[in-house]
Design a protein around this motif. Structure first.
Motif, short mmCIF file in Angstrom:
data_model
loop_
_atom_site.label_atom_id
_atom_site.label_comp_id
_atom_site.label_asym_id
_atom_site.label_seq_id
_atom_site.Cartn_x
_atom_site.Cartn_y
_atom_site.Cartn_z
N TRP A 33 0.84 -1.26 -0.07
CA TRP A 33 -0.07 0.00 0.06
C TRP A 33 0.86 1.19 0.04
N ALA A 34 0.16 2.31 -0.59
CA ALA A 34 1.03 3.51 -0.71
C ALA A 34 1.33 4.33 0.77
N PHE A 41 5.83 2.68 -1.29
CA PHE A 41 5.13 1.86 -0.83
C PHE A 41 5.58 1.07 0.60
#
Length: 69
Positions: A33-34, A41
């Motif tokens: 996920w960012a 990430f």
């Protein structure tokens, strides 16, 4: 520091891929996920490949993943 709270769900899945084209074997090894600042990430890995390559794909529905392989 990356945002790892439960509200920030993984947006990508990580796979190790061995082989090419129709003979490729995809193994799910984690999620990504960012980060909060959007410049990278966070990866959460369940395994590390010893060979092959790692592919990061947008986290889609299970039905779409089954149709891809």
């Amino acid at each position: 520091m990356p945002d790892t709270n439960s509200n920030n769900r993984p947006t990508h899945r990580l796979y190790t891929v061995n082989g090419e084209s129709d003979n490729a074997r995809w193994t799910d090894i984690g999620v990504a996920w960012a980060t909060r600042d959007g410049k990278g990430f966070t990866l959460s890995l369940n395994a590390l490949p010893l060979n092959g390559r790692v592919v990061m794909r947008v986290n889609d529905s299970k039905e779409e993943r089954k149709g891809r392989r």
